[in-house]
Write a protein that holds these residues in place. Structure first.
Motif, mmCIF file in Angstrom:
data_model
loop_
_atom_site.group_PDB
_atom_site.id
_atom_site.type_symbol
_atom_site.label_atom_id
_atom_site.label_comp_id
_atom_site.label_asym_id
_atom_site.label_seq_id
_atom_site.Cartn_x
_atom_site.Cartn_y
_atom_site.Cartn_z
ATOM 1 N N LEU A 115 5.143 6.390 10.221
ATOM 2 C CA LEU A 115 4.182 6.701 11.470
ATOM 3 C C LEU A 115 3.434 5.177 12.163
ATOM 4 N N SER A 116 3.159 4.401 11.100
ATOM 5 C CA SER A 116 2.554 3.277 11.364
ATOM 6 C C SER A 116 3.475 2.453 12.219
ATOM 7 N N ALA A 117 4.573 2.175 11.505
ATOM 8 C CA ALA A 117 5.844 1.315 12.329
ATOM 9 C C ALA A 117 6.195 1.921 13.554
ATOM 10 N N GLY A 118 6.184 3.190 13.756
ATOM 11 C CA GLY A 118 6.666 3.855 14.953
ATOM 12 C C GLY A 118 5.663 3.536 16.086
ATOM 13 N N VAL A 119 4.196 3.626 15.548
ATOM 14 C CA VAL A 119 3.011 3.549 16.618
ATOM 15 C C VAL A 119 3.294 1.888 16.847
ATOM 16 N N TYR A 120 3.338 1.088 16.114
ATOM 17 C CA TYR A 120 3.355 -0.284 16.457
ATOM 18 C C TYR A 120 4.494 -0.612 17.277
ATOM 19 N N VAL A 151 -3.578 2.701 6.729
ATOM 20 C CA VAL A 151 -4.054 4.189 6.777
ATOM 21 C C VAL A 151 -3.053 5.259 7.009
ATOM 22 N N LEU A 152 -2.104 4.829 8.037
ATOM 23 C CA LEU A 152 -0.656 5.600 8.283
ATOM 24 C C LEU A 152 0.443 5.230 7.360
ATOM 25 N N PRO A 153 0.888 6.397 6.887
ATOM 26 C CA PRO A 153 2.205 6.296 6.359
ATOM 27 C C PRO A 153 3.259 5.368 7.073
ATOM 28 N N PRO A 154 4.354 4.676 6.323
ATOM 29 C CA PRO A 154 4.968 3.586 7.063
ATOM 30 C C PRO A 154 5.875 4.015 8.014
ATOM 31 N N TYR A 177 0.794 -1.183 -0.019
ATOM 32 C CA TYR A 177 0.182 0.067 -0.176
ATOM 33 C C TYR A 177 0.838 1.245 -0.150
ATOM 34 N N TRP A 178 2.013 1.382 0.502
ATOM 35 C CA TRP A 178 3.002 2.328 0.549
ATOM 36 C C TRP A 178 4.286 2.158 -0.083
ATOM 37 N N ALA A 179 4.139 1.481 -1.377
ATOM 38 C CA ALA A 179 5.514 1.027 -2.250
ATOM 39 C C ALA A 179 6.346 2.160 -2.206
ATOM 40 N N ASP A 180 6.137 3.204 -2.587
ATOM 41 C CA ASP A 180 7.118 4.376 -2.819
ATOM 42 C C ASP A 180 7.920 4.622 -1.569
ATOM 43 N N GLU A 181 7.112 4.985 -0.562
ATOM 44 C CA GLU A 181 7.339 5.462 0.600
ATOM 45 C C GLU A 181 8.358 4.282 1.383
ATOM 46 N N THR A 182 7.747 3.140 1.313
ATOM 47 C CA THR A 182 8.575 1.973 1.772
ATOM 48 C C THR A 182 9.948 1.632 1.159
ATOM 49 N N ARG A 183 9.770 1.927 -0.105
ATOM 50 C CA ARG A 183 11.105 1.782 -0.852
ATOM 51 C C ARG A 183 12.119 2.666 -0.639
ATOM 52 N N ALA A 184 11.604 3.972 -0.399
ATOM 53 C CA ALA A 184 12.597 5.187 0.178
ATOM 54 C C ALA A 184 13.239 4.695 1.362
#
Length: 330
Positions: free
Chosen positions: A229-234, A224-227, A151-158
């Motif tokens: 933020l979502s990784a940080g919350v988790y 829902v959240l960008p990688p 769902y967040w391919a470009d952001e995760t690749r960065a």
């Protein structure tokens, strides 16, 4: 041998209330959906503070695991501390050498080990067969990476390429990310269906419902959240918080099962972790001070945080798997 849902795991299990983690995940998702323009400003300071008080701290009591899980190895206090420091720092140094020698391999190992550690350490509290725990560990860890890859391919690749660039390795291509997301997504989806079917077939309905609920919550968070933020919350408010509560049990502090206000539990853990936590924070301050003096960008700071995490993940994950989770695979 499989156990019924009503049987709790022995010392070191994850039999702690997760409702606080559930509520924080829901609050983060709601904030992002309702006030997206302010959500980043609201979540970022909370995550920074949480990363220090829970994220960094959650491994600062690792020295207490072996004395409880393998007391025969700690009869000599001096000998144990020497062995612990040499082993812990030696494994961290090994990862550091691997970064210097094969950065691309190190990044792959780091993400794979992280997926296993997150999935295994956060397994449902109710006891099931060993194969269920192994399957859950692989599927939950894979889920946490498969969703943002899709769902967040470009952001995760960065993020991945920033870490690879810090180590001097070649970046990954969009095609490689897409292929990995497809394969991992199919495996994770199919694996979860098989796992839940096995739970239900053997009468573990509570465990099945819990796992479905948690998978749904985490998928919602990761979509829902960008990688970042979502990784940080988790990482901060789910993985680290639950590990802190497990460690408190391991260190002899009883946990009130209905308690949602966890200030006393976190305070207890921080007092026990204070010596190593102070050393860790001092080291991070020096590292980031050097990066700041060289006008490092925000992406470099993030990559540095991931690199530091990769160095200590190996010894920390081994202690959790071989010590706290030993009852799962014995």
């Amino acid at each position: 041998m499989s156990l019924p849902d009503s049987v709790a795991l022995p010392l070191g299990s994850s039999a702690v209330p997760r409702r606080a983690s559930y509520l924080i995940v829901l609050a983060a998702v709601a904030a992002w959906l309702l006030v997206p323009s302010l959500a980043t400003w609201l979540l970022t300071p909370l995550l920074l503070v949480g990363a220090l008080l829970l994220g960094v701290a959650h491994g600062a009591c690792d020295q207490f695991v072996v004395p409880v899980t393998h007391p025969a190895l700690t009869q000599s206090r001096l000998r144990y501390w020497v062995a612990f420091l040499v082993g812990y720092l030696g494994l961290a140094a090994l990862v550091g050498l691997l970064w210097w020698w094969q950065p691309a391999v190190t990044v792959a190992v780091f993400f794979g080990l992280t997926a296993w550690h997150w999935g295994s350490a956060d397994a449902p509290a109710l006891a099931t067969h060993r194969r269920h725990w192994i399957m859950h560990s692989l599927m939950r860890g894979g889920l946490l990476f498969a969703v943002p890859l899709h769902y967040w391919a470009d952001e995760t690749r960065a993020i991945i390429n920033g870490l690879l660039g810090l180590g001097g390795a070649a970046p990954v291509s969009p095609a490689a990310i897409a292929q990995t997301a497809l394969v991992l997504g199919i495996v994770v989806a199919g694996g979860h269906l098989l796992l839940w079917a096995s739970y239900l077939r053997q009468g573990h309905r509570t465990t099945a419902r819990t796992d479905m609920l948690e998978a749904g919550l985490l998928i919602t968070l990761l979509v829902v959240l960008p990688p970042l933020l979502s990784a940080g919350v988790y990482f901060v408010f789910w993985h680290s918080l639950q590990h802190v509560l497990r460690m408190n049990q391991l260190m002899g502090r009883p946990l009130l099962s209905r308690q949602l206000l966890l200030g006393a539990e976190i305070g207890f853990f921080l007092r026990r972790s204070a010596p190593l936590l102070a050393l860790s924070l001092a080291g991070l301050a020096v590292l980031y001070g050097i990066a700041w003096s060289q006008a490092a960008t925000g992406s470099v700071f993030i990559s540095l945080a991931l690199l530091v995490a990769s160095v200590v993940t190996l010894p920390h994950a081994l202690l959790v798997t071989l010590g706290m989770d030993a009852v799962r695979w014995r």
